[in-house]
Design a protein around this motif. Sequence first.
Motif, PDB file in Angstrom:
ATOM      1  N   SER A 138      -1.821  -6.792   3.603  1.00 43.52           N
ATOM      2  CA  SER A 138      -3.083  -7.522   3.622  1.00 43.52           C
ATOM      3  C   SER A 138      -3.130  -8.402   2.388  1.00 43.52           C
ATOM      4  O   SER A 138      -2.412  -8.149   1.404  1.00 43.52           O
ATOM      5  CB  SER A 138      -4.284  -6.559   3.631  1.00 43.52           C
ATOM      6  N   PRO A 139      -3.965  -9.436   2.386  1.00 39.68           N
ATOM      7  CA  PRO A 139      -4.046 -10.295   1.194  1.00 39.68           C
ATOM      8  C   PRO A 139      -4.464  -9.529  -0.062  1.00 39.68           C
ATOM      9  O   PRO A 139      -4.088  -9.909  -1.167  1.00 39.68           O
ATOM     10  CB  PRO A 139      -5.099 -11.339   1.587  1.00 39.68           C
ATOM     11  N   ARG A 140      -5.238  -8.449   0.080  1.00 39.49           N
ATOM     12  CA  ARG A 140      -5.679  -7.672  -1.073  1.00 39.49           C
ATOM     13  C   ARG A 140      -4.721  -6.540  -1.418  1.00 39.49           C
ATOM     14  O   ARG A 140      -4.833  -5.947  -2.493  1.00 39.49           O
ATOM     15  CB  ARG A 140      -7.082  -7.112  -0.815  1.00 39.49           C
ATOM     16  N   ALA A 141      -3.810  -6.216  -0.516  1.00 38.20           N
ATOM     17  CA  ALA A 141      -2.785  -5.191  -0.783  1.00 38.20           C
ATOM     18  C   ALA A 141      -1.472  -5.646  -0.158  1.00 38.20           C
ATOM     19  O   ALA A 141      -0.949  -5.014   0.763  1.00 38.20           O
ATOM     20  CB  ALA A 141      -3.222  -3.842  -0.233  1.00 38.20           C
ATOM     21  N   PRO A 142      -0.914  -6.738  -0.666  1.00 36.38           N
ATOM     22  CA  PRO A 142       0.310  -7.267  -0.061  1.00 36.38           C
ATOM     23  C   PRO A 142       1.520  -6.417  -0.439  1.00 36.38           C
ATOM     24  O   PRO A 142       1.514  -5.703  -1.436  1.00 36.38           O
ATOM     25  CB  PRO A 142       0.416  -8.668  -0.678  1.00 36.38           C
ATOM     26  N   ILE A 143       2.528  -6.486   0.396  1.00 36.59           N
ATOM     27  CA  ILE A 143       3.807  -5.863   0.076  1.00 36.59           C
ATOM     28  C   ILE A 143       4.865  -6.950   0.160  1.00 36.59           C
ATOM     29  O   ILE A 143       4.728  -7.921   0.909  1.00 36.59           O
ATOM     30  CB  ILE A 143       4.147  -4.700   1.025  1.00 36.59           C
ATOM     31  N   SER A 144       5.892  -6.796  -0.628  1.00 36.77           N
ATOM     32  CA  SER A 144       7.009  -7.740  -0.560  1.00 36.77           C
ATOM     33  C   SER A 144       8.243  -7.097   0.050  1.00 36.77           C
ATOM     34  O   SER A 144       9.207  -7.780   0.364  1.00 36.77           O
ATOM     35  CB  SER A 144       7.342  -8.269  -1.963  1.00 36.77           C
ATOM     36  N   GLN A 145       8.177  -5.738   0.216  1.00 39.25           N
ATOM     37  CA  GLN A 145       9.302  -5.015   0.795  1.00 39.25           C
ATOM     38  C   GLN A 145       8.793  -3.917   1.723  1.00 39.25           C
ATOM     39  O   GLN A 145       7.671  -3.429   1.568  1.00 39.25           O
ATOM     40  CB  GLN A 145      10.159  -4.365  -0.298  1.00 39.25           C
ATOM     41  N   LEU A 185       3.355  -7.927  -6.823  1.00 34.78           N
ATOM     42  CA  LEU A 185       3.601  -7.601  -8.224  1.00 34.78           C
ATOM     43  C   LEU A 185       2.316  -7.156  -8.902  1.00 34.78           C
ATOM     44  O   LEU A 185       1.231  -7.657  -8.613  1.00 34.78           O
ATOM     45  CB  LEU A 185       4.193  -8.811  -8.952  1.00 34.78           C
ATOM     46  N   ARG A 186       2.453  -6.230  -9.888  1.00 32.49           N
ATOM     47  CA  ARG A 186       1.273  -5.636 -10.525  1.00 32.49           C
ATOM     48  C   ARG A 186       0.950  -6.252 -11.884  1.00 32.49           C
ATOM     49  O   ARG A 186      -0.167  -6.172 -12.337  1.00 32.49           O
ATOM     50  CB  ARG A 186       1.488  -4.129 -10.695  1.00 32.49           C
ATOM     51  N   HIS A 187       1.935  -6.759 -12.565  1.00 33.31           N
ATOM     52  CA  HIS A 187       1.733  -7.396 -13.873  1.00 33.31           C
ATOM     53  C   HIS A 187       1.054  -6.459 -14.870  1.00 33.31           C
ATOM     54  O   HIS A 187       0.080  -6.819 -15.530  1.00 33.31           O
ATOM     55  CB  HIS A 187       0.917  -8.686 -13.719  1.00 33.31           C
ATOM     56  N   ASN A 210     -12.297  -4.669   1.255  1.00 37.73           N
ATOM     57  CA  ASN A 210     -12.346  -5.039  -0.162  1.00 37.73           C
ATOM     58  C   ASN A 210     -11.343  -4.301  -1.031  1.00 37.73           C
ATOM     59  O   ASN A 210     -11.103  -4.708  -2.168  1.00 37.73           O
ATOM     60  CB  ASN A 210     -13.755  -4.806  -0.708  1.00 37.73           C
ATOM     61  N   GLY A 211     -10.785  -3.197  -0.531  1.00 40.08           N
ATOM     62  CA  GLY A 211      -9.868  -2.411  -1.336  1.00 40.08           C
ATOM     63  C   GLY A 211      -8.434  -2.879  -1.200  1.00 40.08           C
ATOM     64  O   GLY A 211      -8.142  -3.794  -0.419  1.00 40.08           O
ATOM     65  N   PRO A 212      -7.550  -2.246  -1.943  1.00 45.01           N
ATOM     66  CA  PRO A 212      -7.754  -1.069  -2.795  1.00 45.01           C
ATOM     67  C   PRO A 212      -8.261  -1.380  -4.194  1.00 45.01           C
ATOM     68  O   PRO A 212      -8.661  -0.485  -4.915  1.00 45.01           O
ATOM     69  CB  PRO A 212      -6.349  -0.463  -2.864  1.00 45.01           C
ATOM     70  N   ALA A 213      -8.207  -2.646  -4.603  1.00 44.16           N
ATOM     71  CA  ALA A 213      -8.719  -3.002  -5.929  1.00 44.16           C
ATOM     72  C   ALA A 213     -10.237  -3.032  -5.882  1.00 44.16           C
ATOM     73  O   ALA A 213     -10.840  -3.512  -4.925  1.00 44.16           O
ATOM     74  CB  ALA A 213      -8.167  -4.346  -6.374  1.00 44.16           C
ATOM     75  N   SER A 214     -10.858  -2.504  -6.928  1.00 49.08           N
ATOM     76  CA  SER A 214     -12.309  -2.450  -7.028  1.00 49.08           C
ATOM     77  C   SER A 214     -12.779  -3.424  -8.102  1.00 49.08           C
ATOM     78  O   SER A 214     -12.107  -3.609  -9.127  1.00 49.08           O
ATOM     79  CB  SER A 214     -12.750  -1.026  -7.385  1.00 49.08           C
ATOM     80  N   PRO A 224      -5.095  -6.069 -10.056  1.00 52.47           N
ATOM     81  CA  PRO A 224      -4.874  -6.237  -8.607  1.00 52.47           C
ATOM     82  C   PRO A 224      -3.491  -6.802  -8.316  1.00 52.47           C
ATOM     83  O   PRO A 224      -2.972  -7.646  -9.058  1.00 52.47           O
ATOM     84  CB  PRO A 224      -5.983  -7.221  -8.201  1.00 52.47           C
ATOM     85  N   VAL A 225      -2.885  -6.327  -7.240  1.00 55.62           N
ATOM     86  CA  VAL A 225      -1.549  -6.781  -6.847  1.00 55.62           C
ATOM     87  C   VAL A 225      -1.627  -8.233  -6.383  1.00 55.62           C
ATOM     88  O   VAL A 225      -2.555  -8.632  -5.669  1.00 55.62           O
ATOM     89  CB  VAL A 225      -1.003  -5.880  -5.721  1.00 55.62           C
ATOM     90  N   ASP A 226      -0.645  -9.062  -6.802  1.00 57.90           N
ATOM     91  CA  ASP A 226      -0.668 -10.455  -6.351  1.00 57.90           C
ATOM     92  C   ASP A 226       0.020 -10.576  -4.998  1.00 57.90           C
ATOM     93  O   ASP A 226       0.494  -9.589  -4.421  1.00 57.90           O
ATOM     94  CB  ASP A 226      -0.066 -11.389  -7.404  1.00 57.90           C
ATOM     95  N   THR A 227       0.088 -11.783  -4.488  1.00 61.74           N
ATOM     96  CA  THR A 227       0.587 -11.982  -3.122  1.00 61.74           C
ATOM     97  C   THR A 227       2.064 -11.669  -2.975  1.00 61.74           C
ATOM     98  O   THR A 227       2.572 -11.547  -1.868  1.00 61.74           O
ATOM     99  CB  THR A 227       0.314 -13.424  -2.657  1.00 61.74           C
TER     100      THR A 227
END
Length: 776
Positions: free
Chosen positions: A692-699, A496-498, A410-414, A490-493
């Motif tokens: 992961s879908p809940r903590a994606p990276i683009s780089q 990005l943090r927005h 479920n993390g890292p976003a709560s 929460p970070v998007d896919t």
Amino acid sequence: MQASGAPGTHPTWTSSDKDLVGCSLAAGRLWFTTAFGILNEVYSPRIDLPQIRDLGFIVADGQGFWVEVKRLESYRTLVPQVGVPAIEIVHAHPRFELRLRIAPDPQREVLLIDVSLQGDDTLRPYALLAPHLGGTGYDNLAEVGTHGGRRMLWAEQGPFGLALAAVDRSQCDAWGAASAGYVGASDGWQDFDRHGRLTWEFDTAGPGTVALIGALPRAATLALGLAASRESAATLAVAALCQPFDAAWAAHVGAWQAWHQQVQQPAGLPPALAEQLATSAMVLRVHQDKNFVGAMVASLSVPWGNSNDNIGGYHLVWPRDLVESAGALLALGAVPEARDVLRYLVATQLAAGNWSQNQWLGGKPFWQGCQLDEAAFPVLLAAALAERDALDGIEVAAMIQRALAFIASNGPASQQDRWEEDAGINAFTLATCIAAFVCGAPWLAEPASSWALRIADDWNSRIEEWTAVQDTALARAHGVAGYYVRIAPPVDTDGLRHLERVLAIKNQIRDPGLPAEDQVATDFLHLVRMGLRDPGDPLVVDTLKVADALLRVETPAGPAWHRYVGDGYGEHDDGSPFDGAGRGRAWPLLSGERGHYELAAGHDPLPYLQAMASMVGRCGLIPEQVWDEPTSPRPWLALGKPTGSAMPLVWAHAEFVKLAASRGLGRPFDRPEALWRRYGGRRPAPAEALWSPRAPISQMRAGQALWLCLPRAARVHYGMNGWQGVTDSDTAENGLGQHVLALPASSLAAGMRIDFTCFWLDSGSWEGEDHRIDVF
């Protein structure tokens, strides 16, 4: 005769601005609170069940003169010894002095009150009781009756009963004229207000919001009994009155004095702080239940209770507060009690691996939110006990595995931060979860153990990426390069943090509409306390500068801090109670957290201990919040002094205890040793990147290995540099609820990329989205 005016006015609780909380150390399952010179809520047979609103006194001459003593605001309190929860209250008036002594019967669910009125001989006291049986002021039944030939003021509601008995100094029944009534219509206070004396003598009132009143001789002893019926309560009350009050008082006081001899005091505390530590130790002990051993409520109070009838209040179990309190128990040497807390947490863990946001003692959820730090804290308690070789055979591996699997999945976003509000990524929550992964890993079998450390390293390396900003208008205004934000969305896919998006503040009358990058909190200090960042880290120091400018409050007691920019959890500007919105006030708890930072930075935290000890109420209780303005809109609000928020806040007392212990150790008492060994305040540079879908990276960096961490079993369809060399590979379960696959990315040079998508094996369907990670 039945009283008129049913059902009575809308009920409320009393103010949470308590003078003292107490209980017996023996078998009696009763907890009491006092404030404004009278008895407030009494809880029984569990610590989460308040049974009365208050029990106060009127002094009158029967000829038109009368005074309700709680409105005199002219009383003093005395305790037999600091940290002993027995109280003597003396109300002073030009015509009289009313002296009350309050202590529980050690063995029974009975509270004893010794009443002595001196002065004008024409005056006599009247006891005024407001039942709130079963935790509510609704549907109570009140009656003036008899039990075994003795007069009783009693009440019932559902499976709960109450009886108030009285004897004079000759042990004879002491009740004079008495009446039952509906609050706001036919209760005893209304009688005095209209007639200046007690003229009504109604036998019954209810169901509704009811109150009881009875005349007493100038010297008497009251016994408030609580049980499953009014008759049972009366039996307990009469039995308690068969002993002299002084005997019960002495037994209660002696037991607490003996208990304090076992409490470990940190060396080098000045006398005033040693006294405050004794009070804080008492508060921690009082808030433990006797039915559900190991359970502790957050406070024996209802914040701003005099304005609402909230059935929950703070007499609920919050897993976070509970573990914070258990840490203080360890600091006091109460290791068996800390073990009981762990056993209680093992017993109340939910099937998914987390714990309820808060709950009744038996484990029934109250609020429905989810906070990842509350899934992590029980793991840290198990590790703290293990560090001291004090688990005593408690089997914790299954609990830890389920908790860490929940956090990993479920993390890292709560869903909520520790202040129970917005969703996103928060530094305090991250620090707690990273600590849980590292501390819990030794209990896990492979591959889960390695994966717990792998996730911890990955999340730790990305704290700044997720929760810090640089070169914003706020940074430039305060002359810093950057700072940690309160909560990052929460970070998007796309990774990005927005942070430019507005982050709603839910407890404000009007949401100020602040973007996430303009919201700062003190939560980042936990990164230092846990040993994840050095106190001299430039970003930590810069954030400290911004937080002090925006959140610090100077009071005569010392500094305190607001929780975050725009907080609305506190009194309105005119001093009226928080009602779902308001203005957040300063928290003594946060002074303790700042003290822990100062200690880590090599400074003496003594000023912060002194500040906390100076923000207390009459008998040393630490409040949740203190007033933070130099001017006061209400007489009872003063800069640096308690507001109508929860008092005591057990977490604040736990923080005081731990800061005192930390000062003695020269490091944060609750910093996990395993975490310090692994990181030592330094940000790691892991050789692996996790997506992961809940903590994606683009780089990802060139040379790093790449792992995909998916929520379901999948066949991963991937290729390089625009889907060249496409390959399909299946994931494997990692022991923490994730399905993982290593992709061959470590050989990719900067400027290259990897593309992938997933075919879900359980549903036989494609994910429907392509992902790309660039190498730099």
